[in-house]
Scaffold this active site. Structure first.
Site, PDB file in Angstrom:
ATOM      1  N   LYS A 116      18.004  -5.103  33.516  1.00  0.00           N
ATOM      2  CA  LYS A 116      19.161  -4.218  33.727  1.00  0.00           C
ATOM      3  C   LYS A 116      19.022  -3.460  35.045  1.00  0.00           C
ATOM      4  O   LYS A 116      19.996  -3.299  35.775  1.00  0.00           O
ATOM      5  CB  LYS A 116      19.308  -3.228  32.567  1.00  0.00           C
ATOM      6  CG  LYS A 116      19.899  -3.884  31.326  1.00  0.00           C
ATOM      7  CD  LYS A 116      20.220  -2.861  30.258  1.00  0.00           C
ATOM      8  CE  LYS A 116      20.663  -3.517  28.972  1.00  0.00           C
ATOM      9  NZ  LYS A 116      20.685  -2.628  27.825  1.00  0.00           N
ATOM     10  N   LYS A 198      20.982 -15.558  26.999  1.00  0.00           N
ATOM     11  CA  LYS A 198      21.572 -15.202  25.699  1.00  0.00           C
ATOM     12  C   LYS A 198      23.048 -14.804  25.861  1.00  0.00           C
ATOM     13  O   LYS A 198      23.454 -14.311  26.923  1.00  0.00           O
ATOM     14  CB  LYS A 198      20.785 -14.081  25.018  1.00  0.00           C
ATOM     15  CG  LYS A 198      20.933 -12.737  25.668  1.00  0.00           C
ATOM     16  CD  LYS A 198      20.560 -11.593  24.730  1.00  0.00           C
ATOM     17  CE  LYS A 198      20.977 -10.297  25.435  1.00  0.00           C
ATOM     18  NZ  LYS A 198      20.857  -9.086  24.729  1.00  0.00           N
ATOM     19  N   LYS A 201      27.436  -9.261  25.202  1.00  0.00           N
ATOM     20  CA  LYS A 201      28.781  -8.681  25.227  1.00  0.00           C
ATOM     21  C   LYS A 201      29.090  -8.022  26.560  1.00  0.00           C
ATOM     22  O   LYS A 201      30.234  -7.743  26.856  1.00  0.00           O
ATOM     23  CB  LYS A 201      28.995  -7.713  24.056  1.00  0.00           C
ATOM     24  CG  LYS A 201      27.968  -6.616  23.891  1.00  0.00           C
ATOM     25  CD  LYS A 201      28.326  -5.763  22.684  1.00  0.00           C
ATOM     26  CE  LYS A 201      27.153  -5.287  21.877  1.00  0.00           C
ATOM     27  NZ  LYS A 201      26.214  -4.415  22.574  1.00  0.00           N
TER      28      LYS A 201
HETATM   29  P1  TYM Z   1      22.956  -4.903  21.016  1.00  0.00           P
HETATM   30  O1  TYM Z   1      24.156  -4.037  20.948  1.00  0.00           O
HETATM   31  O2  TYM Z   1      22.678  -5.576  22.312  1.00  0.00           O
HETATM   32  O3  TYM Z   1      23.024  -6.003  19.907  1.00  0.00           O
HETATM   33  C1  TYM Z   1      23.245  -5.687  18.538  1.00  0.00           C
HETATM   34  C2  TYM Z   1      22.447  -6.660  17.685  1.00  0.00           C
HETATM   35  O4  TYM Z   1      22.877  -8.008  17.988  1.00  0.00           O
HETATM   36  C3  TYM Z   1      21.733  -8.805  18.337  1.00  0.00           C
HETATM   37  N1  TYM Z   1      22.160  -9.761  19.370  1.00  0.00           N
HETATM   38  C4  TYM Z   1      22.015 -11.076  19.272  1.00  0.00           C
HETATM   39  N2  TYM Z   1      21.522 -11.866  18.300  1.00  0.00           N
HETATM   40  C5  TYM Z   1      21.554 -13.199  18.509  1.00  0.00           C
HETATM   41  N3  TYM Z   1      22.041 -13.774  19.641  1.00  0.00           N
HETATM   42  C6  TYM Z   1      22.543 -13.027  20.641  1.00  0.00           C
HETATM   43  N4  TYM Z   1      23.024 -13.595  21.721  1.00  0.00           N
HETATM   44  C7  TYM Z   1      22.552 -11.611  20.475  1.00  0.00           C
HETATM   45  N5  TYM Z   1      22.988 -10.582  21.252  1.00  0.00           N
HETATM   46  C8  TYM Z   1      22.720  -9.453  20.561  1.00  0.00           C
HETATM   47  C9  TYM Z   1      20.720  -7.815  18.890  1.00  0.00           C
HETATM   48  O5  TYM Z   1      19.413  -8.318  18.820  1.00  0.00           O
HETATM   49  C10 TYM Z   1      20.948  -6.617  18.003  1.00  0.00           C
HETATM   50  O6  TYM Z   1      20.233  -6.761  16.802  1.00  0.00           O
HETATM   51  N6  TYM Z   1      19.191  -1.676  21.546  1.00  0.00           N
HETATM   52  C11 TYM Z   1      20.076  -2.290  20.587  1.00  0.00           C
HETATM   53  C12 TYM Z   1      20.883  -1.283  19.760  1.00  0.00           C
HETATM   54  C13 TYM Z   1      20.016  -0.294  19.061  1.00  0.00           C
HETATM   55  C14 TYM Z   1      19.226  -0.532  17.914  1.00  0.00           C
HETATM   56  C15 TYM Z   1      18.615   0.715  17.611  1.00  0.00           C
HETATM   57  C16 TYM Z   1      18.992  -1.668  17.119  1.00  0.00           C
HETATM   58  C17 TYM Z   1      19.878   1.003  19.406  1.00  0.00           C
HETATM   59  N7  TYM Z   1      19.031   1.609  18.543  1.00  0.00           N
HETATM   60  C18 TYM Z   1      17.769   0.826  16.524  1.00  0.00           C
HETATM   61  C19 TYM Z   1      18.136  -1.533  16.039  1.00  0.00           C
HETATM   62  C20 TYM Z   1      17.527  -0.299  15.749  1.00  0.00           C
HETATM   63  C21 TYM Z   1      21.123  -3.138  21.315  1.00  0.00           C
HETATM   64  O7  TYM Z   1      21.494  -2.861  22.436  1.00  0.00           O
HETATM   65  O8  TYM Z   1      21.674  -4.112  20.563  1.00  0.00           O
END
Ligand code: TYM
Length: 336
Positions: A116, A198, A201
């Site tokens: 990032k 990957k 979004k």
């Molecule tokens: P985020 O918003 O990027 O994604 C949310 C969840 O979706 C999963 N994910 C994916 N799984 C499979 N293939 C993909 N291409 C893919 N893209 C995203 C992510 O692994 C995630 O589980 N930092 C985290 C948000 C967060 C969080 C937390 C998660 C903040 N605090 C505490 C768990 C516990 C994030 O940005 O996820």
């Protein structure tokens, strides 16, 4: 373990862009399954979203939209605690205490920070300490398990390290050591136009992802134009046929069918057949979700009520943990 005797689950998604099929398959689909048997806490991470510049009005609208998408995707506000991170100031409070235990060197090694920050001109301190806030999200609820996609593995390891650093400073048995729960299939859905990275979004190229609220026409177009290879035989080979393997994984999870069975179904058929059928499957899967979502977005007051309900439920565990942390760290707990 919670008061109900059920293990505690926590997970969330950062409020950027729109939720994608990657988020659904890698995370939310599992959250849904867990809601029957666990004490689940699912939140929308709007504080994490602030690590990149956000238009304030768009951010607020997106918070409503994400909340409505969680509900429309099948998360039940009566069975789970569903809330907005910023409505729980305890997250930021615990994050500060944990930040003071976390060495800079460990944060410097986070691959998501490296990626990032490579694409950002003004790297702010929040982007750097992002994983500590994530650890606070988890530890505040003394979560046993955190269902996430594969890309969150390193952040989960840091969270576990933070528990150890906390124990070294303040003694053992205060914070629960959480385990990551990463699904066997679909833990890393890849970008449609570039299956080496990957599906994200926040990808600038919107052909790389299918969002949960994309129109059927868009979904069809995106899946039909997904990058595959010049071969024609439908086989699962993530190394040599990464694009096709990605489509087969999506098909397998949404269609609840093994990849082997799908390959058999397409013996003697072309990639085009598979893409058309997959597009139909995605459209059909998302149709009820989108209808539900449109209804929910018509009544923001109702969504705000549900957010308040979620925050009041979340506060029960969060305030207990924070009080305990204040006590053992030498801060003076607030009178309740
Ligand atoms: P985020 O918003 O990027 O994604 C949310 C969840 O979706 C999963 N994910 C994916 N799984 C499979 N293939 C993909 N291409 C893919 N893209 C995203 C992510 O692994 C995630 O589980 N930092 C985290 C948000 C967060 C969080 C937390 C998660 C903040 N605090 C505490 C768990 C516990 C994030 O940005 O996820």
């Amino acid at each position: 373990m919670s008061e109900t005797g059920k293990k505690v689950i926590l997970s969330g998604s950062t409020v950027t862009g729109d939720l994608t099929l990657g988020n659904y398959i890698g995370a939310i689909n599992n959250w849904k399954k867990l809601q029957e048997d666990y004490n689940c806490h699912y939140f929308i991470a709007d504080l994490h979203a602030l690590t990149v510049a956000q238009d304030p009005l768009a951010l607020r609208e997106r918070c409503f939209s994400f909340f409505a998408q969680y509900l429309a995707l099948g998360l039940d506000p009566n069975k789970n605690t569903i809330f907005v991170q910023s409505q729980m100031p305890e997250h930021a409070e615990l994050a500060w205490i944990l930040t003071c235990l976390t060495p800079m060197g460990n944060l410097n090694r986070m691959t998501q920070f490296k990626e990032k920050s490579a694409n950002t001109k003004n790297i702010n301190a929040g982007l750097f300490t992002y994983p500590v806030l994530m650890a606070a999200d988890i530890l505040l609820y003394q979560a046993d398990m955190v269902p996430v996609g594969d890309d969150q593995r390193q952040h989960m390891e840091l969270c576990r390290d933070i528990v150890v650093w906390f124990e070294n400073r303040y003694g053992e048995g205060h914070l629960k050591m959480p385990d990551a729960f990463i699904g066997k299939s679909g833990a890393r859905i890849m970008a449609l136009q570039d299956p080496t990275k990957k599906m994200s979004k926040s990808d600038e190229n919107d052909k790389n992802f299918v969002s949960i609220i994309d129109s059927p026409k868009k979904i069809l177009k995106k899946i039909k134009s997904a990058q595959t290879d010049s071969d024609t035989v439908v086989t699962y080979d993530p190394e040599k046929k990464a694009g096709l393997a990605n489509l087969l994984t999506i098909y397998s999870v949404l269609g609840e069918k093994s990849v082997e069975d799908i390959c058999k179904d397409y013996e003697g058929k072309m990639y085009g057949h598979l893409k058309a059928d997959l597009a139909d499957l995605v459209v059909e899967t998302l149709k009820p979700v989108q209808e539900n979502y449109t209804d929910l977005m018509k009544n923001k007051d109702h969504l705000e009520d549900l957010m308040a309900l979620g925050a009041s439920k979340a506060r029960v565990r969060a305030s207990q943990t924070l009080k305990m942390v204040y006590e053992i760290t030498g801060l003076i707990p607030r009178r309740s």
